[in-house]
Design a protein around this motif. Structure first.
Motif, PDB file in Angstrom:
ATOM      1  N   LEU A   1       0.827  -1.107  -0.066  1.00 25.53           N
ATOM      2  CA  LEU A   1       0.135  -0.067   0.132  1.00 25.53           C
ATOM      3  C   LEU A   1       0.866   1.246  -0.094  1.00 25.53           C
ATOM      4  CD1 LEU A   1      -3.231  -0.996   2.310  1.00 25.53           C
ATOM      5  CD2 LEU A   1      -2.984  -0.422  -0.118  1.00 25.53           C
TER       6      LEU A   1
ATOM      7  N   ARG B   1       0.653   3.478  -3.039  1.00 32.76           N
ATOM      8  CA  ARG B   1      -0.755   4.484  -3.143  1.00 32.76           C
ATOM      9  C   ARG B   1      -0.098   5.552  -2.665  1.00 32.76           C
ATOM     10  NH1 ARG B   1      -5.443   3.161  -4.829  1.00 32.76           N
ATOM     11  NH2 ARG B   1      -6.092   4.917  -3.940  1.00 32.76           N
ATOM     12  N   GLU B   2       0.714   5.563  -1.586  1.00 40.98           N
ATOM     13  CA  GLU B   2       0.988   7.097  -0.899  1.00 40.98           C
ATOM     14  C   GLU B   2       2.234   7.419  -1.337  1.00 40.98           C
ATOM     15  OE1 GLU B   2       0.479   5.805   3.179  1.00 40.98           O
ATOM     16  OE2 GLU B   2      -1.245   5.159   2.980  1.00 40.98           O
TER      17      GLU B   2
ATOM     18  N   PRO C   1      -0.488  -3.815  -3.959  1.00 37.48           N
ATOM     19  CA  PRO C   1      -1.115  -4.509  -2.952  1.00 37.48           C
ATOM     20  C   PRO C   1      -2.068  -5.495  -3.180  1.00 37.48           C
ATOM     21  CG  PRO C   1      -1.662  -2.129  -3.520  1.00 37.48           C
ATOM     22  CD  PRO C   1      -0.624  -2.539  -4.258  1.00 37.48           C
ATOM     23  N   GLU C   2      -2.917  -5.418  -4.391  1.00 38.72           N
ATOM     24  CA  GLU C   2      -3.661  -6.642  -4.549  1.00 38.72           C
ATOM     25  C   GLU C   2      -2.974  -7.905  -4.974  1.00 38.72           C
ATOM     26  OE1 GLU C   2      -3.735  -3.821  -6.138  1.00 38.72           O
ATOM     27  OE2 GLU C   2      -4.054  -3.699  -8.441  1.00 38.72           O
ATOM     28  N   GLU C   3      -1.727  -7.831  -5.466  1.00 38.26           N
ATOM     29  CA  GLU C   3      -0.955  -9.013  -5.790  1.00 38.26           C
ATOM     30  C   GLU C   3      -0.536  -9.480  -4.530  1.00 38.26           C
ATOM     31  OE1 GLU C   3      -1.545 -10.156  -8.735  1.00 38.26           O
ATOM     32  OE2 GLU C   3      -2.284  -8.339  -9.431  1.00 38.26           O
TER      33      GLU C   3
ATOM     34  N   THR D   1      -1.981  -9.403  -1.595  1.00 41.40           N
ATOM     35  CA  THR D   1      -2.997 -10.259  -1.055  1.00 41.40           C
ATOM     36  C   THR D   1      -3.166 -11.439  -1.641  1.00 41.40           C
ATOM     37  OG1 THR D   1      -4.042  -7.793  -0.725  1.00 41.40           O
ATOM     38  CG2 THR D   1      -5.379  -9.961  -0.534  1.00 41.40           C
ATOM     39  N   ARG D   2      -3.045 -11.519  -2.966  1.00 38.79           N
ATOM     40  CA  ARG D   2      -3.251 -12.933  -3.749  1.00 38.79           C
ATOM     41  C   ARG D   2      -2.397 -13.886  -3.332  1.00 38.79           C
ATOM     42  NH1 ARG D   2      -7.037 -12.060  -8.280  1.00 38.79           N
ATOM     43  NH2 ARG D   2      -8.176 -10.328  -7.705  1.00 38.79           N
TER      44      ARG D   2
ATOM     45  N   GLN E   1      -3.886  -7.444   4.800  1.00 34.21           N
ATOM     46  CA  GLN E   1      -3.931  -6.616   5.860  1.00 34.21           C
ATOM     47  C   GLN E   1      -5.122  -5.830   6.471  1.00 34.21           C
ATOM     48  OE1 GLN E   1      -1.420  -2.927   4.718  1.00 34.21           O
ATOM     49  NE2 GLN E   1      -1.524  -2.321   6.836  1.00 34.21           N
TER      50      GLN E   1
ATOM     51  N   LEU F   1      -6.517  -3.024   7.603  1.00 35.57           N
ATOM     52  CA  LEU F   1      -6.027  -1.550   7.969  1.00 35.57           C
ATOM     53  C   LEU F   1      -6.300  -0.653   9.191  1.00 35.57           C
ATOM     54  CD1 LEU F   1      -7.076  -0.429   4.195  1.00 35.57           C
ATOM     55  CD2 LEU F   1      -4.560  -0.982   4.688  1.00 35.57           C
TER      56      LEU F   1
ATOM     57  N   ARG G   1     -11.795   0.543   8.353  1.00 38.29           N
ATOM     58  CA  ARG G   1     -11.944   0.562   6.837  1.00 38.29           C
ATOM     59  C   ARG G   1     -12.715  -0.463   6.195  1.00 38.29           C
ATOM     60  NH1 ARG G   1      -7.413   3.934   4.956  1.00 38.29           N
ATOM     61  NH2 ARG G   1      -8.251   3.637   2.918  1.00 38.29           N
TER      62      ARG G   1
ATOM     63  N   ASP H   1     -13.963   2.438  -1.591  1.00 39.53           N
ATOM     64  CA  ASP H   1     -12.678   2.895  -1.021  1.00 39.53           C
ATOM     65  C   ASP H   1     -11.761   1.897  -1.943  1.00 39.53           C
ATOM     66  OD1 ASP H   1     -10.182   2.932   0.546  1.00 39.53           O
ATOM     67  OD2 ASP H   1     -11.141   2.590   2.255  1.00 39.53           O
TER      68      ASP H   1
ATOM     69  N   GLU I   1      -8.173   1.888  -1.687  1.00 39.52           N
ATOM     70  CA  GLU I   1      -7.351   1.384  -0.771  1.00 39.52           C
ATOM     71  C   GLU I   1      -7.716   0.233  -0.113  1.00 39.52           C
ATOM     72  OE1 GLU I   1      -3.570   3.003   1.941  1.00 39.52           O
ATOM     73  OE2 GLU I   1      -5.618   3.622   2.366  1.00 39.52           O
ATOM     74  N   THR I   2      -8.771  -0.127   0.444  1.00 39.80           N
ATOM     75  CA  THR I   2      -9.285  -1.155   1.002  1.00 39.80           C
ATOM     76  C   THR I   2      -9.605  -2.272   0.141  1.00 39.80           C
ATOM     77  OG1 THR I   2     -10.395   0.332   2.517  1.00 39.80           O
ATOM     78  CG2 THR I   2     -10.951  -1.985   2.691  1.00 39.80           C
TER      79      THR I   2
ATOM     80  N   GLN J   1      -8.172  -2.588  -2.478  1.00 42.37           N
ATOM     81  CA  GLN J   1      -6.814  -3.307  -2.984  1.00 42.37           C
ATOM     82  C   GLN J   1      -6.303  -4.126  -1.966  1.00 42.37           C
ATOM     83  OE1 GLN J   1      -4.535   0.237  -4.184  1.00 42.37           O
ATOM     84  NE2 GLN J   1      -3.881  -0.517  -6.032  1.00 42.37           N
ATOM     85  N   SER J   2      -6.720  -3.877  -1.017  1.00 44.25           N
ATOM     86  CA  SER J   2      -5.982  -4.751   0.350  1.00 44.25           C
ATOM     87  C   SER J   2      -6.797  -5.986   0.541  1.00 44.25           C
ATOM     88  CB  SER J   2      -6.308  -3.826   1.734  1.00 44.25           C
ATOM     89  OG  SER J   2      -7.358  -3.887   2.389  1.00 44.25           O
TER      90      SER J   2
ATOM     91  N   GLY K   1      -7.698  -7.586  -2.111  1.00 35.21           N
ATOM     92  CA  GLY K   1      -6.958  -8.274  -3.361  1.00 35.21           C
ATOM     93  C   GLY K   1      -7.922  -8.056  -4.586  1.00 35.21           C
ATOM     94  N   ILE K   2      -8.396  -6.991  -4.673  1.00 41.77           N
ATOM     95  CA  ILE K   2      -9.265  -6.575  -5.807  1.00 41.77           C
ATOM     96  C   ILE K   2      -8.380  -5.813  -6.818  1.00 41.77           C
ATOM     97  CG2 ILE K   2     -11.178  -5.204  -6.872  1.00 41.77           C
ATOM     98  CD1 ILE K   2     -12.598  -5.596  -4.032  1.00 41.77           C
TER      99      ILE K   2
END
Lengths: 475, 288, 318, 374
Positions: free
Chosen positions: B75, B78-79, B100-102, B104-105, B110, B112, B116, C190, C192-193, C195-196, C198-199
């Motif tokens: 993440l 992203r920032e 980040p999505e990769e 997670t996969r 995480q 957050l 969130r 959202d 960021e969420t 992505q977190s 896994g989308i």
């Protein structure tokens, strides 16, 4: 702020420079006074033509007051070149709209002109001179049209003739045409361009819309019993359903309103609809019906009348109204937008030119042959092609007359304008388009009433050529 | 890449055989993180998480704990942050610069900071978003039941819009959502934030239970050292973008400085006043 | 006032809102997922509709209409994907002005492409629904001058509305019951969420653009069957923009209801006639206001309730 | 933006710091440029003059937009609508009240400013994208008003014919001097700004004024307040700047510029109606601002010039495209203009979002730091 001062100083220096050395262009002293009778203008103009000659010194510090009297300073050219102009070029400047609202009718106009010019050149051009076309797309915007005009006049300091067809463009340019003494033939027939302030060099390829409207009203009043819808009474109640804009509102002037009242025709409702094929006419038509209208006039073209026809069909109002429109409304382009060709049947329009179905007419035959020889698509078999083909003939004839008068080398727009106004009744393309600008008007005053009687080749005459009422603006 | 679903994993949260000879599954080697090309936030961080472990990352506000988590989960990108030195490996795969999505996969999920949730989705829809990276219908259903079993308060809220849940409920949904992905490593960012002390205890109990029952490795970032050390196997202490201390949870809980600094206790176990803590902080720096 | 035309104009206007709703939905879809307001929606549907025409027409491929529609929708989906990938992804993180101008630039570019590829000539789109013979319904309970009130509804209008609403329902079901739909809703909330969990949000952006292209083109086809096809088709979006804001930028039901309301109002302003209470001239002014009434509503909405009727107020709770 | 100056050029006082023109050679350059522009009609073709004229009018409109969008950060899609207001007002003042163009111009500007203020009011409540939509509504409502209401005066959709600007000078010793001609009606010598090479003097002079004013706004308290509102309106508020008041001021100023540009345009075209400038022109003006560079005083000049020249290129390219692909004869003319503009804007947005002004500064800095800079 101290730092501005030098800049201001500079500004005044610059302003001085402007006054001292600016303006190589001639002052439009030759413009006919707006109060003058239009017919008088050309008489005195040729006399001043030499002032325009590039040889004349433009840097005049002072002009004598009062205005120099129009002395007959015309120097007789020793030998006039009137024949055998091989190697010379005459340019027809053409403004049109390929990307704006009138794009739907533009390509037939261009092609009609191209084919006619090609044929003209094949037959020796104008006394041997080759005719070239300079076309520019203005997208239907006045802004662009003026830019194009500036470009054209800058590339050529002696343009002889221009062609326009957007009503807005024609209106906006009309004072420029007059000031710069460039005659123009236009098929956008709103009255202001021909008779408004500072006009004089703009000539119509058809009756102006107010005249057309008046001509139709004449016909309707005279034949009401025959043409009226079954449900209608003895009174003509007219709905003016049209686009907004110079063209769409072109037929509704103070003069036509008064004329309608005089004839006992009541204009019961005025409605606008969108200048787009997607226009929805449901509310306009139902409001017209609710107001008791039995005649509809539309000053639109292509998808304009089609939107009304589609609306009438879709709402099941067939036979409720007599539908009529300007000359452009009765065209093939309408068929491209109408959902069912049967819906076009019955529409009236006053035309000041012939139509393709007058197959016996030699002019129409000539146009047809030209059309076939150039393998044009049948979607262009419409008014634009026919009128522009005839207009090229008119322009060529006028230029020939002018050449006879002053010779090719001294030829200017003034002479062409003079020739146009003095060529008397002229049959463009053997009579497809008959024009007569000699009576002081700059648009024809006669027309037929035609009716669509099934199919694009059956725009049939229901009333032959008669004089149209003269409804040009008073001022 | 999707984490291969072995038959053992398909049986949902079944305790994995924990090998004692565990190689670290996550290894952070000496990373440096810079935000917007100019702000140096982390310098020379190294840490590792072994299979089945709960690791805590302690430290005050702004110490760089969350940044460390974001460096792992991707993440950071992203920032406008980037890992400029060192590397992060998960099962031998480089994670730095991975989206980040990769990440997670790969099996790292995480939770957050600040829960969130997807506020306009219902509780159950929120949970299901966690399983979007999986495609085994039956397994997802099973996981869902498992989550409801861990958090018995949730089934009643399943059709409620997540934004209207209480803070504790939201935290439960957030953890449940992470579980739905059937992760191998779960990263929790300040799960205690804004929750009542009793709730915090509950949450950490469940974290402990999840770890023990399903064998998920967990990395918790906390300011609240008290609860964090209780649930953890191993802990790191961060300050000013560096790791200043590490050890097993028991070792750290015994450390005098930790007691004084984080747990707020004196040597004899009495609470210290705020003034004293402040004074102490000024006097003593970990990196003096 | 033409009171006897009140139900007629109200219902006509309302039904007119159907195809507009589809176009508005396309705009909302993209905005929801990526917070980009797509000013080029009109040109996207122009190209989609022109392609459909080309696949169907004899000058083109001459395919049967259903095949042409499927291919046309495919073209618009691919176009949507390409636009997202090539022009908007590089803009991630840029300020609002840049993104607004990007879609405006796109609209110019696509308009140019459409003219270059298909030329300026007007086209006759195949009529899908019966053109003449409207549905005539006599209204129960309503009478005017002791005559039962009649409703005349164009077949085209009714069926276009039906198709549009079917699309809306399909879209709703897609969001509610499919995994991609859930991913899209999550992404909309959202990034960021999302992505977190896994989308792959870039895929989601692409899908929204493709979907927006498809439903916009369906709207375009519906309009083209009623009134022909021309380069000026994109102006239909000018009614969709205010509809989107009226409904609330991020709300799918809002876009639909907003569009229907805009249609309804446009129908109602046609009511005043020559015996209007303020006089015939005022009546004419009001009648001619149908093109700007959406924008007047827009201004009112902006001042009174900027979030629109169904706009999401962020749920604030800790 | 770092200020790069030639070596040896220091500021020793605040006044020096505020100086615009700091060195003699800059004076000379400025005078040469202005002279070159004012004598343009003597050596350039009428088409070139007409082009410069159009660029000049566009620059004025973009300068206004720059105050609103570039400095204050409020995006507007309504600039062309306020040009319409200016055009109509000056025309009516000339035709109905008999005012001279130069007297009508400031009143037209003021009227446009007030109308612009009206449409800026939603900025009190909404910002960002919502404000874009509010200004977009101006783009629809104002043209509608001009073609629907007060038809007797505004002549509906047909619009008005606009008189040519005239300067009247007294007759001295029975002679008219300075290239003017005698006008019998007024018994005065008249200079008519009819052709592009006559009209350009108006455009240039007005342009110089607006440039000086814009430049001074940008470096005054007002300009700094605008920038603070753009960058962070909350922080600006804490600094004692009322963001709403400044947003409205920016709206007003932007519309004043639009009004001036509109009045010039109307007189240049000699015709105005509701369609003379429209939504496309608003987009074009925003595009010019982006291409030139937001929030810089040279940006509008560069942007307006480049975009207008690109349009000219489209015209030049058309015959070429038609020769390559004759089938496109109809489409090419219409297609190239939006295509090229759209493409150019997209490329700028992706690769040089800071616009040409930024490039220009890099070049200038490079030149000054020569031979040290690469």
């Amino acid at each position: 702020m101290k730092q501005i001062k030098p800049v201001l100083l500079l500004l005044f220096i610059a302003l001085f420079a402007l006054a001292a050395c600016g303006s190589p262009a001639e002052e439009p002293t030759a413009v006919p006074e707006p109060t003058e009778e239009p017919t008088e203008a050309p008489v005195e103009e040729p006399t001043e033509a030499p002032v325009e000659e590039p040889t004349a010194e433009p840097e005049e510090e002072a002009t004598a007051v009062p205005e120099p009297t129009a002395e007959p300073t015309e120097e007789p050219t020793p030998e006039l070149r009137t024949e055998n102009l091989e190697g010379e070029t005459i340019i027809f400047y053409h403004f049109g709209d390929l990307s704006g609202p009138y794009a739907a009718i533009t390509s037939p106009l261009i092609h009609g002109m191209e084919d006619a010019v090609a044929e003209l050149n094949a037959n020796g051009g104008i006394r041997g001179a080759t005719v070239e076309i300079q076309f520019a797309d203005d997208g239907g915007s006045v802004d662009e049209a003026v830019a194009i005009y500036d470009r054209f006049t800058s590339e050529d300091d002696n343009p002889l003739i221009m062609f326009t067809y957007g009503s807005g463009e024609a209106e906006a340019l009309t004072s420029r045409f007059a000031e710069d003494e460039i005659p123009s033939l236009t098929s956008g027939l709103s009255a202001v361009a021909f008779y408004g302030e500072g006009s004089g060099y703009t000539f119509g390829l058809g009756s102006i819309y107010p005249d057309q409207f008046g001509a139709f009203l004449d016909y309707a009043v005279a034949n009401w019993d025959e043409i009226k819808p079954d449900s209608a009474g003895d009174e003509i109640k007219l709905a003016y359903l049209s686009w907004s804009g110079a063209f769409g509102q072109g037929a509704l002037t103070d003069e036509t309103r008064a004329y309608a009242e005089e004839l006992g025709v009541e204009i019961v409702i005025e409605e606008l609809y969108d200048l787009a094929p997607t226009a929805d006419t449901t509310t306009a038509l139902l409001n017209a019906q609710a107001a008791g209208a039995n005649v509809i006039w539309t000053n639109t073209l292509a998808f304009g009348p089609a939107a009304l026809m589609n609306g009438i069909g879709a709402l099941g109002l067939q036979g409720e109204f007599v539908l009529a429109g300007d000359n452009w409304a009765m065209d093939l382009a309408t068929y491209a937008f109408v959902s069912d060709p049967a819906l076009t049947v019955g529409m009236y329009a006053p035309l000041s030119y012939l139509w393709w179905n007058d197959v016996d007419h030699p002019g129409v035959q000539q146009a047809e042959a030209m059309f076939a020889a150039n393998e044009r698509s049948m979607t262009e078999h419409g008014v634009g092609y026919l009128v522009l083909a005839a207009a090229v003939d008119v322009a060529a004839q006028a230029i020939e007359n002018a050449i006879d008068e002053v010779g090719f080398d001294a030829l200017t727009g003034v002479d062409v304008q003079y020739a146009l106004t003095n060529m008397g009744p002229y049959e463009g393309l053997q009579g497809v388009l008959s024009l007569d600008f000699s009576d002081g008007s700059r648009s024809p005053h006669s027309g037929q009433i035609r009716q669509i009687q099934g199919g694009p080749d059956a725009f049939n005459v229901v009333q032959d050529f008669t004089d149209t009422p003269d409804l040009r603006p008073a001022k | 890449m999707i984490f291969p679903l072995t038959p053992t994993l398909l049986s949902s949260f079944s305790p994995l055989a924990l090998s004692s000879s565990s190689l670290p599954m996550l290894k952070i080697n000496n990373i440096e993180v810079i935000y917007s090309d100019v702000i140096l936030v982390l310098r020379g961080i190294s840490l590792s998480v072994e299979q089945g472990q709960v690791v805590s990352l302690l430290g005050a506000n702004g110490a760089g704990k969350s940044t460390t988590l974001k460096a792992i989960s991707g993440l950071l990108l992203r920032e406008d942050g980037a890992v400029t030195r060192g590397n992060i490996e998960f099962d031998g795969q480089r994670l730095d610069r991975m989206a980040p999505e990769e990440v997670t996969r790969l099996g790292i999920v995480q939770v957050l900071e600040g829960r969130r949730l997807f506020q306009h989705l219902t509780t159950e829809e929120n949970l299901l978003t966690g399983a979007l990276i999986r495609s085994d219908r039956a397994g997802i259903k099973q996981s869902l039941e498992q989550v409801y079993e861990y958090f018995p308060a949730l089934p009643a809220l399943r059709n409620k819009t997540a934004g209207y849940l209480s803070g504790g409920e939201q935290q439960m949904v957030a953890i449940g959502r992470a579980l739905m992905a059937k992760p191998r490593l779960m990263l929790l960012d300040e799960p205690s934030l804004g929750l009542a002390p009793l709730l915090v205890r509950d949450i950490f109990d469940i974290i402990h239970r999840i770890n023990k029952e399903s064998g998920v490795s967990i990395m918790v970032v906390e300011q609240n050292a008290n609860v964090a050390l209780r649930a953890a196997d191993y802990a790191y202490v961060m300050e000013n973008g560096r790791i200043v201390l590490d050890g097993t949870a028991a070792q750290l809980a015994d450390n005098a400085d930790i007691k004084e600094f984080y747990l707020g206790l004196t040597a004899v176990g009495e609470r210290k006043s705020y003034r004293n803590v402040k004074h102490y902080k000024r006097r003593k720096r970990w990196l003096g | 006032m033409n009171w006897q035309l009140l139900p007629q104009f109200a219902i006509t206007g309302f039904l007119n809102g159907g195809p507009i709703a589809l176009i508005a939905l396309g705009i909302v879809l993209i905005f929801k997922s990526s917070e980009i307001f797509n000013f080029s929606q009109g040109q996207m549907l122009l190209i989609g509709t022109l392609s459909t025409w080309w696949f169907w027409a004899e000058e083109g491929l001459g395919l049967p209409l259903w095949a042409a529609i499927i291919l046309g929708l495919t073209v618009s989906a691919i176009l949507g994907l390409l636009i997202e990938r090539l022009t908007l992804r590089p803009m991630t993180g840029q300020p609002l002005l840049s993104i607004i101008l990007m879609t405006l630039a796109l609209s110019q570019f696509l308009q140019g492409m459409a003219i270059l590829t298909f030329g300026t000539t007007q086209r006759n789109f195949p009529a899908i629904f019966e053109v003449t013979s409207p549905y005539k319904i006599s209204l129960p309970f309503f009478t005017y001058n002791n005559n039962p009130m009649m409703l005349i509804l164009k077949q085209n209008l009714v069926w276009s509305f039906g198709v549009a609403m079917l699309c809306v329902i399909l879209l709703w079901a897609f969001f509610q019951y499919t995994r991609t739909g859930l991913s899209m809703r999550a992404t909309a909330e959202d990034h960021e969420t999302a992505q977190s969990v896994g989308i792959r949000i870039n895929h989601i952006f692409g899908i929204s653009w493709a979907l927006a292209g498809i439903i916009g083109t369906v709207g375009g086809i519906l309009i083209a069957t009623a009134s022909g096809l021309d380069l000026s088709l994109p102006i239909v979006v000018l009614a969709a923009f205010p509809a989107v804001l009226l409904g609330g930028l991020e709300s799918i039901p809002g876009a639909v209801i907003g569009s229907l309301l805009i249609g309804l109002t446009q129908g109602l302003v046609a009511l005043p006639n020559n015996d209007f209470i303020l006089g015939a001239e005022a009546a004419q002014v009001i009648r001619s206001s149908s093109e700007i009434i959406p924008y007047i509503i827009l201004l009112i909405v902006l001042v009174i309730r900027p979030d629109g009727l169904f706009g999401q107020k962020r749920i604030e709770r800790i | 933006m770092a200020i790069m100056r030639p070596s040896g050029d220091f500021d020793r006082s605040y006044k020096q710091d505020m100086t615009v023109i700091r060195q003699r050679w800059q004076y000379i350059l400025l005078i040469m440029t202005l002279l070159a522009l004012y004598t343009l009609p003597m050596y350039a073709s009428e088409a070139t003059v007409s082009l410069i004229n159009r660029i000049g009018i566009a620059i004025i409109a973009v300068q206004g937009l720059n105050i609103l969008t570039g400095y204050t950060g409020q995006i507007s899609l309504g600039q062309a609508a306020f040009m319409t207001v200016g055009g109509y007002t000056s025309t009516l003042l000339m035709t109905r009240m008999g005012l001279n163009f130069f007297a009508a111009l400031p009143i037209a500007a003021l009227t446009a400013g007030l109308i612009g203020l009206l449409f800026g009011l939603p900025s009190l409540r909404v910002k960002g994208f919502y404000l874009v939509m509010a200004t977009l509504s101006a783009q629809f409502i104002i043209p509608w008003v001009t073609r629907t209401l007060w038809q007797d005066t505004l002549n509906g959709a047909q619009g008005l014919i606009v008189p040519v600007p005239v300067i009247n000078l007294p007759v001295i010793a029975n002679q008219c001097f300075l290239s003017t001609t005698f006008n019998a009606e007024t018994a005065q010598c008249a200079y008519r700004f009819a052709t592009p090479s006559q009209f350009i003097y108006i455009t240039l002079t007005v342009l110089i004024f607006t440039t000086i004013i814009t430049h001074n706004i940008s470096r005054s308290r007002l300009g700094r307040a605008f920038i603070s509102v753009r960058d962070n309106d909350l922080a600006a508020e804490l600094l004692g700047i009322n963001p709403f008041a400044y947003k409205l001021r920016a709206f007003f100023l932007a519309s004043v510029y639009a009004g001036i540009a509109g009045a010039l345009l109307a007189s240049n075209l000699r015709h105005i109606n509701s369609a003379t400038v429209g939504l496309n022109d608003s987009v074009l003006l925003l595009g010019m601002l982006i291409v030139g560079g937001l929030g810089t005083s040279v940006g509008p000049i560069f942007g307006a010039a480049l975009v207008t020249l690109l349009e000219e290129i489209a015209v030049v390219l058309t015959p070429l495209v038609i020769t390559v692909a004759p089938d496109l004869a109809g489409g090419a003319t219409a297609a190239l203009r939006p295509l090229i503009f759209g493409l150019a804007l997209m490329l700028f947005l992706i690769f040089e979002p800071r616009g040409m002004a930024y490039r220009w500064n890099l070049i200038k800095a490079g030149w000054r730091l020569r031979p040290f800079a690469k």
